[in-house]
Design a protein around this motif. Sequence first.
Motif, PDB file in Angstrom:
ATOM      1  N   ARG A  26       0.628  -1.136  -0.185  1.00  0.00           N
ATOM      2  CA  ARG A  26       0.129   0.150   0.094  1.00  0.00           C
ATOM      3  C   ARG A  26       0.794   1.283   0.107  1.00  0.00           C
ATOM      4  NH1 ARG A  26      -5.430  -1.151   0.711  1.00  0.00           N
ATOM      5  NH2 ARG A  26      -6.026  -2.660   2.096  1.00  0.00           N
ATOM      6  N   TYR A  27       0.204   2.202  -0.544  1.00  0.00           N
ATOM      7  CA  TYR A  27       0.764   3.628  -0.689  1.00  0.00           C
ATOM      8  C   TYR A  27      -0.135   4.571  -0.818  1.00  0.00           C
ATOM      9  CZ  TYR A  27       4.930   6.772  -1.702  1.00  0.00           C
ATOM     10  OH  TYR A  27       5.907   7.577  -1.568  1.00  0.00           O
ATOM     11  N   ALA A  28       0.031   5.856  -1.400  1.00  0.00           N
ATOM     12  CA  ALA A  28      -0.892   6.996  -1.564  1.00  0.00           C
ATOM     13  C   ALA A  28      -2.123   6.597  -2.263  1.00  0.00           C
ATOM     14  CB  ALA A  28      -0.053   8.134  -2.186  1.00  0.00           C
ATOM     15  N   PHE A  29      -1.858   5.650  -3.328  1.00  0.00           N
ATOM     16  CA  PHE A  29      -3.287   5.270  -3.910  1.00  0.00           C
ATOM     17  C   PHE A  29      -4.237   4.705  -2.959  1.00  0.00           C
ATOM     18  CE2 PHE A  29       0.911   4.784  -5.965  1.00  0.00           C
ATOM     19  CZ  PHE A  29       0.661   5.583  -7.018  1.00  0.00           C
ATOM     20  N   SER A  30      -3.936   3.989  -2.095  1.00  0.00           N
ATOM     21  CA  SER A  30      -4.830   3.558  -1.093  1.00  0.00           C
ATOM     22  C   SER A  30      -5.355   4.592  -0.177  1.00  0.00           C
ATOM     23  CB  SER A  30      -4.347   2.634   0.009  1.00  0.00           C
ATOM     24  OG  SER A  30      -4.069   1.352  -0.377  1.00  0.00           O
ATOM     25  N   GLY A  31      -4.550   5.765   0.237  1.00  0.00           N
ATOM     26  CA  GLY A  31      -5.098   6.877   0.927  1.00  0.00           C
ATOM     27  C   GLY A  31      -6.038   7.650   0.067  1.00  0.00           C
TER      28      GLY A  31
ATOM     29  N   TYR B  11      -9.513   5.045  -0.407  1.00  0.00           N
ATOM     30  CA  TYR B  11     -10.219   4.707   0.928  1.00  0.00           C
ATOM     31  C   TYR B  11     -10.941   6.038   1.355  1.00  0.00           C
ATOM     32  CZ  TYR B  11      -8.855  -0.066   1.257  1.00  0.00           C
ATOM     33  OH  TYR B  11      -8.812  -1.509   1.245  1.00  0.00           O
ATOM     34  N   SER B  12     -10.234   7.200   1.299  1.00  0.00           N
ATOM     35  CA  SER B  12     -10.737   8.539   1.649  1.00  0.00           C
ATOM     36  C   SER B  12     -11.840   9.038   0.739  1.00  0.00           C
ATOM     37  CB  SER B  12      -9.723   9.451   1.938  1.00  0.00           C
ATOM     38  OG  SER B  12      -8.823   9.248   3.228  1.00  0.00           O
ATOM     39  N   SER B  13     -11.598   8.910  -0.439  1.00  0.00           N
ATOM     40  CA  SER B  13     -12.618   9.419  -1.518  1.00  0.00           C
ATOM     41  C   SER B  13     -13.844   8.523  -1.498  1.00  0.00           C
ATOM     42  CB  SER B  13     -12.024   9.666  -2.762  1.00  0.00           C
ATOM     43  OG  SER B  13     -11.412   8.446  -3.557  1.00  0.00           O
ATOM     44  N   ALA B  14     -13.493   7.317  -1.056  1.00  0.00           N
ATOM     45  CA  ALA B  14     -14.732   6.280  -1.205  1.00  0.00           C
ATOM     46  C   ALA B  14     -15.635   6.551  -0.090  1.00  0.00           C
ATOM     47  CB  ALA B  14     -14.115   4.947  -0.780  1.00  0.00           C
TER      48      ALA B  14
ATOM     49  N   TRP C 183      -8.762  16.921  -3.475  1.00  0.00           N
ATOM     50  CA  TRP C 183      -7.979  17.393  -2.235  1.00  0.00           C
ATOM     51  C   TRP C 183      -7.473  15.929  -1.611  1.00  0.00           C
ATOM     52  CZ3 TRP C 183      -8.951  15.317   2.794  1.00  0.00           C
ATOM     53  CH2 TRP C 183      -8.168  16.031   3.816  1.00  0.00           C
ATOM     54  N   CYS C 184      -7.849  14.704  -1.655  1.00  0.00           N
ATOM     55  CA  CYS C 184      -7.224  13.619  -1.274  1.00  0.00           C
ATOM     56  C   CYS C 184      -5.792  13.457  -1.886  1.00  0.00           C
ATOM     57  CB  CYS C 184      -8.045  12.268  -1.476  1.00  0.00           C
ATOM     58  SG  CYS C 184      -9.788  12.256  -0.486  1.00  0.00           S
ATOM     59  N   LYS C 185      -5.870  13.655  -3.215  1.00  0.00           N
ATOM     60  CA  LYS C 185      -4.533  13.464  -3.586  1.00  0.00           C
ATOM     61  C   LYS C 185      -3.734  14.508  -3.486  1.00  0.00           C
ATOM     62  CE  LYS C 185      -5.971  11.882  -8.324  1.00  0.00           C
ATOM     63  NZ  LYS C 185      -6.063  12.005  -9.858  1.00  0.00           N
ATOM     64  N   SER C 186      -4.060  15.872  -2.887  1.00  0.00           N
ATOM     65  CA  SER C 186      -3.250  16.740  -2.909  1.00  0.00           C
ATOM     66  C   SER C 186      -2.176  16.795  -1.679  1.00  0.00           C
ATOM     67  CB  SER C 186      -3.889  18.230  -2.529  1.00  0.00           C
ATOM     68  OG  SER C 186      -4.729  18.144  -1.473  1.00  0.00           O
ATOM     69  N   THR C 187      -2.674  15.847  -0.520  1.00  0.00           N
ATOM     70  CA  THR C 187      -1.896  15.790   0.654  1.00  0.00           C
ATOM     71  C   THR C 187      -0.615  14.734   0.510  1.00  0.00           C
ATOM     72  OG1 THR C 187      -3.219  13.910   1.381  1.00  0.00           O
ATOM     73  CG2 THR C 187      -3.957  16.405   2.062  1.00  0.00           C
ATOM     74  N   ASP C 188      -0.763  14.111  -0.498  1.00  0.00           N
ATOM     75  CA  ASP C 188       0.393  13.181  -0.968  1.00  0.00           C
ATOM     76  C   ASP C 188       1.320  13.791  -1.857  1.00  0.00           C
ATOM     77  OD1 ASP C 188       0.232  10.996   0.979  1.00  0.00           O
ATOM     78  OD2 ASP C 188      -1.882  10.785  -0.028  1.00  0.00           O
TER      79      ASP C 188
END
Length: 212
Positions: free
Chosen positions: A100-105, A108-111, A118-123
């Motif tokens: 797992r890495y930022a793609f999970s981040g 899961y959060s956008s789900a 926004w979810c992408k921006s933090t990584d």
Amino acid sequence: MEIKLKKRGLFIVIEGIDRSGKSTQCQKIYEYLIKKNEKIEQWKYPDRNGDIGKLIDNYLKNQSEKSDQAIHLLFSADRWEKNKLLQNKLESGINIVCDRYAFSGVAYSSAKGLDLEWCKSTDSGLISPDVVIYLDLDPKEAQNRSSYGEERYEKLTFQSQVSKQFDKLKDDLWKVIDSNNNNVESTFKEIQIKIDELLKKREEEKDLEIKK
Ligand code: NYM
Ligand code: MG
């Protein structure tokens, strides 16, 4: 003339919904690269042993509550905490296989309904992998696998949503492997082809560097 060998380690990320067989395949990749006399480490996010990871672990085990935004930021912070170390390892020629890495981040959060961008921006700015190996599994199939349902998120409707979000992230870096047959060896065979390809490419780049 200075000869500078480009010997960066490969950064291999494994992604997929819960119970898709990521840890098993990470172990297989690790053993394969050891056999090839490569330097290799296995990493995993979240890193449940670290300070931030402990907070995440409590949340996943339903022992604490957090807002969707706050837990997203913690997952992201967990990666930022180790970004420099990751870079140093790769630069010193160590290959990293990461469960797992930022793609999970993002998935899961956008789900949960958080904004995808926004979810992408933090990584944004974290080290990019050389490949994302995505173990594609029907969420209904995942339900039948052992220990399913023990943690937060392990519910069919949510996992189906996560799977849809992962679909939105797929790009040329991804190697998608159907793992519905639950066959560890045949899944690994496909991964092996990709890894051999990456190792070969790296060797060719090294040769080019020497000739320059
Ligand atoms: N997870 C994992 C997230 O929600 N965001 C993240 O950034 C990461 C890395 O944590 N259900 C979720 C996915 C999993 C859970 O991972 C823990 P694992 O691989 O099941 O231990
Ligand atoms: Mg899990």
